[in-house]
Enzyme design. Structure first.
Site, mmCIF file in Angstrom:
data_model
loop_
_atom_site.group_PDB
_atom_site.id
_atom_site.type_symbol
_atom_site.label_atom_id
_atom_site.label_comp_id
_atom_site.label_asym_id
_atom_site.label_seq_id
_atom_site.Cartn_x
_atom_site.Cartn_y
_atom_site.Cartn_z
ATOM 1 N N ARG A 53 46.286 59.457 10.300
ATOM 2 C CA ARG A 53 46.226 58.316 11.225
ATOM 3 C C ARG A 53 47.619 57.955 11.749
ATOM 4 N NH1 ARG A 53 43.353 55.016 6.581
ATOM 5 N NH2 ARG A 53 42.742 57.185 6.220
ATOM 6 N N LYS B 55 48.299 65.635 -3.726
ATOM 7 C CA LYS B 55 46.941 66.036 -4.049
ATOM 8 C C LYS B 55 46.933 66.887 -5.312
ATOM 9 C CE LYS B 55 45.625 66.486 0.857
ATOM 10 N NZ LYS B 55 44.540 65.504 0.954
#
Length: 482
Positions: A329, A255
């Site tokens: 996930r 990020k």
């Protein structure tokens, strides 16, 4: 991890014991806009004139301390304050009181037509501050607890606990500390506890192990099992799974610095499920409960998973890593597969999963995905009833092929830039076969600024909506409204 996981609510005091406090207990009035004229008639001329002078219109969350109508005979001055409610029927206006009234003063609700549970909930949520790392913090005003508000107090305790976990910096809350918090929660409610570490994580939760491989702080899985005092081996099984990514760098798909500033909150799904479990146990619902938390850090090192790696999940399905920043996930899929194998009546997971959900619904409205229309309707109604909103997005099967991979059973992301939250939900849906009903919450878990009942920092979303729905389905217990 500190042993005081569930804090005492020091913003309240026992209303029945106020005579022994040796301090004045002031009166707190509430008034709605339509009732303002009638309320003014109950005041002295000087007080009415003062409210007119300051322009008080009973706007929601507005607070005015009235001048005394006469001098106190014994020197213990008892004051009156007025809280405007406007047309707001929720708990939110009461959240302005703890730091809108003079610090460390004592108050009791003088209004008889107020929903006491609603008032306690709002006051408690507004009184929250994360102060454990400060030498001194401001003291809120304190409110007398009337009888019959135990459910609201339990909700406030659960939310304070969850907010504390989210607000704690990542250097103080890693995978081990988060697993310890689950243990402390379980010990508080005398639950059965299991913590999986080391090679056992590699063997039984391979995708969690893959996410955590880049960090020096090894992943752990914490499992809590509890049964209500009136539940049996055949009572409904509620299974909760929480994404506990204690810090998310994004991995090799790193990020930007601005994107990492709040990534201590990436365990907000775990905090939300822990708060929900706490409330279920505090209210002693007649159910069986299992909480699973995947405690992990997504970091960068020579051992970290790489884009285009392929990992095998607990279910046996192989997943190509299209993006290492879509790790949530992967944390959830092994937990969900294990939970679904027990055939729960209701399987719920929560995660700070996608920016796409925030783009669609903003920070205050968690996205909900559900494979059961009846439970979806219950949750939407629970959100409306408790002023804890959720909004259903579709598990649109037309996008399922977007997860196809040329070399594995599926990819963890789509190459398309659309419908990111839906695609994430479709990925998770591959792992819930066996559950009678499944709900996935994609939430923000954060307040960007101070607002009544919602101070800046970590937030527990959807908990009260879910609890309302569970109480309506499984028990004759008054769910906390707001």
């Amino acid at each position: 991890m500190s042993s005081n996981l569930i804090r005492e609510l020091d913003c309240f005091f026992d209303g029945d014991a106020q005579a022994t406090l040796a301090r004045p207990v002031h009166r707190l009035h509430t008034v709605r806009a339509e009732a303002l004229p009638a309320f003014l008639e109950t005041l002295s001329p000087a007080q009415r004139a003062y409210l007119a002078f300051v322009g008080f219109t009973a706007k929601a969350a507005s607070i005015v301390i009235l001048p005394p109508s006469r001098d106190a005979d014994d020197g213990a001055l008892v004051m009156d304050a007025v809280l405007g409610l406007g047309s707001d029927r929720s708990h939110v206006p009461f959240g302005a009181l703890p730091f809108g009234l003079p610090p460390d003063t004592l108050w009791r609700l003088a209004a008889l037509d107020v929903d006491f549970g609603c008032a306690i909930l709002g006051f408690g949520l507004g009184a929250y501050r994360f102060g454990e790392l400060k030498a001194a913090t401001a003291k809120p005003a304190r409110l007398a607890c009337p009888p019959g508000v135990e459910t609201s107090l339990a909700a406030v305790r659960a939310i304070w606990m969850g907010r504390d976990l989210i607000n704690r910096p990542a250097n103080l809350l890693g995978p081990e500390e988060l697993a310890d918090a689950v243990v402390l929660l379980g010990e508080h409610f005398q639950s059965e506890l299991t913590v999986i570490k080391g090679a056992h994580v590699e063997d039984h939760y391979p995708t969690i192990a893959a996410v955590g491989r880049g960090s020096e702080r090894a992943p752990q899985v914490a499992i809590l099992r509890w049964r209500g005092s009136s539940a049996t081996a055949h009572s409904p099984l509620i299974s909760l799974c929480g994404k506990g990514v204690c810090f998310d760098s994004g991995g090799y798909d790193i990020k930007p610095s601005a994107g990492m500033l709040r990534m201590k909150k990436d365990m907000g799904g775990a905090a939300a499920m822990m708060a929900l479990a706490s409330l279920i146990m505090a209210e002693n619902l007649p159910v069986r409960l299992v909480l699973r938390v995947g405690c992990v850090e997504n970091s960068v090192s020579g051992r970290a998973m790489r884009p285009m790696d392929v990992v095998r999940t607990r279910s046996g399905l192989t997943v190509e890593i299209g993006n290492t920043d879509a790790e949530g996930r992967l944390v959830l899929c092994d937990l969900l597969h294990e939970a679904a194998a027990e055939t729960p009546d209701l399987l719920i997971d929560a995660a700070t999963l996608t920016g796409a959900a925030r783009t669609a619904l903003g920070p205050d409205l968690p996205a909900m995905f559900c494979n059961d229309s009846i439970w979806a309707a219950r949750m939407m109604e629970g959100g409306r009833a408790t002023h804890d909103p959720v909004w259903e997005l579709p598990l649109w099967p037309g996008y399922d092929s977007w997860l196809d991979s040329n070399i594995a059973d599926l990819n963890n992301v789509s190459t398309k830039s659309f419908a990111g939250a839906i695609v994430a939900g479709l990925f998770l849906q591959r792992f819930v076969s066996g559950a009678r009903a499944w709900i996935h919450f994609d939430l923000y878990a954060w307040n960007d600024q101070n607002r009544p009942a919602a101070p800046e920092g970590g937030e527990i979303q959807a908990m009260r909506a879910v609890m309302f729905s569970l109480c309506g389905q499984y028990a004759n217990v008054p769910a906390t409204q707001g």
